[in-house]
Design a protein around this motif. Structure first.
Motif, PDB file in Angstrom:
ATOM      1  N   ASN A  51      -6.638  -0.744   0.352  1.00 39.86           N
ATOM      2  CA  ASN A  51      -5.217  -0.643  -0.041  1.00 39.86           C
ATOM      3  C   ASN A  51      -4.721   0.987   0.146  1.00 39.86           C
ATOM      4  O   ASN A  51      -4.222   1.347  -0.757  1.00 39.86           O
ATOM      5  CB  ASN A  51      -5.112  -0.904  -1.399  1.00 39.86           C
ATOM      6  CG  ASN A  51      -5.643  -2.290  -1.992  1.00 39.86           C
ATOM      7  OD1 ASN A  51      -5.332  -3.228  -0.792  1.00 39.86           O
ATOM      8  ND2 ASN A  51      -6.201  -2.711  -2.934  1.00 39.86           N
ATOM      9  N   GLU A  52      -4.942   1.326   1.305  1.00 40.56           N
ATOM     10  CA  GLU A  52      -4.415   2.788   1.581  1.00 40.56           C
ATOM     11  C   GLU A  52      -4.892   3.766   0.709  1.00 40.56           C
ATOM     12  O   GLU A  52      -4.447   4.876   0.566  1.00 40.56           O
ATOM     13  CB  GLU A  52      -2.737   2.960   1.773  1.00 40.56           C
ATOM     14  CG  GLU A  52      -2.321   2.093   2.638  1.00 40.56           C
ATOM     15  CD  GLU A  52      -2.742   2.207   4.042  1.00 40.56           C
ATOM     16  OE1 GLU A  52      -2.679   3.270   4.580  1.00 40.56           O
ATOM     17  OE2 GLU A  52      -2.936   1.328   4.988  1.00 40.56           O
ATOM     18  N   GLN A  53      -6.408   3.741   0.358  1.00 42.40           N
ATOM     19  CA  GLN A  53      -7.081   4.650  -0.459  1.00 42.40           C
ATOM     20  C   GLN A  53      -8.325   4.717  -0.131  1.00 42.40           C
ATOM     21  O   GLN A  53      -8.993   3.577   0.451  1.00 42.40           O
ATOM     22  CB  GLN A  53      -6.983   4.090  -1.963  1.00 42.40           C
ATOM     23  CG  GLN A  53      -5.608   4.201  -2.758  1.00 42.40           C
ATOM     24  CD  GLN A  53      -5.712   3.544  -4.016  1.00 42.40           C
ATOM     25  OE1 GLN A  53      -6.547   2.830  -4.298  1.00 42.40           O
ATOM     26  NE2 GLN A  53      -4.694   4.278  -4.695  1.00 42.40           N
ATOM     27  N   THR A  87      -2.998   9.321   2.097  1.00 40.87           N
ATOM     28  CA  THR A  87      -1.939  10.446   2.447  1.00 40.87           C
ATOM     29  C   THR A  87      -2.507  11.896   2.193  1.00 40.87           C
ATOM     30  O   THR A  87      -1.962  12.911   2.278  1.00 40.87           O
ATOM     31  CB  THR A  87      -0.539  10.025   2.012  1.00 40.87           C
ATOM     32  OG1 THR A  87      -0.705  10.095   0.424  1.00 40.87           O
ATOM     33  CG2 THR A  87      -0.019   8.988   2.285  1.00 40.87           C
ATOM     34  N   HIS A 108      -7.850   6.835  10.360  1.00 44.54           N
ATOM     35  CA  HIS A 108      -6.726   6.540   9.245  1.00 44.54           C
ATOM     36  C   HIS A 108      -6.005   7.703   8.869  1.00 44.54           C
ATOM     37  O   HIS A 108      -4.739   7.763   8.662  1.00 44.54           O
ATOM     38  CB  HIS A 108      -7.506   5.970   8.089  1.00 44.54           C
ATOM     39  CG  HIS A 108      -7.806   4.618   8.272  1.00 44.54           C
ATOM     40  ND1 HIS A 108      -8.768   3.918   8.912  1.00 44.54           N
ATOM     41  CD2 HIS A 108      -6.856   3.620   7.877  1.00 44.54           C
ATOM     42  CE1 HIS A 108      -8.839   2.760   8.657  1.00 44.54           C
ATOM     43  NE2 HIS A 108      -7.789   2.444   8.034  1.00 44.54           N
TER      44      HIS A 108
END
Length: 117
Positions: free
Chosen positions: A9-11, A34, A114
């Motif tokens: 989950n983007e982590q 990010t 990523h």
């Protein structure tokens, strides 16, 4: 193996394994992708001064927990026999994570793919 690292989950999710969870005083670290700058293999980091333990474990050949050096916080969970994966972070409590994992080169590639996308 000291850690299991996954991207979910983007982590970036880091989970110390077994007794290293107790030594590192962490069950899990979750970092938004990010905030991940990149990853590398750095064999020299094992021989560098780690700084002050705050809190953590440092016994000959094994470092786990939070260490402070030059106003930077680093999370270590690595044995001296492991190939060190260093993950650089921004806008986080930790400036970097130094981890031992099963497939270090594959993890570096995964993180960098990523982080740079």
């Amino acid at each position: 193996m000291e850690n299991v690292v996954n991207i979910q989950n983007e982590q970036l999710v880091i989970e110390p394994v077994g007794l290293t969870k107790i030594a590192a005083l962490k069950e899990r670290i979750v970092i938004p992708l990010t905030h991940v700058v990149g990853a590398s293999i750095d064999t020299g980091i094992i021989n560098e001064s780690k700084g002050f333990r705050m809190p953590g474990t440092a016994i000959p050949g094994y470092w786990a927990g939070t260490f402070r050096k030059n106003d930077e916080m680093t999370f270590f969970n690595i044995k001296h026999t492991s190939l060190p994966v260093v993950i650089q972070l921004k806008d986080e409590k930790y400036t970097r994570l130094v981890l031992g994992v099963d497939k270090p080169r594959e993890l570096v590639t995964l993180i960098n793919n990523h982080a740079l996308s």
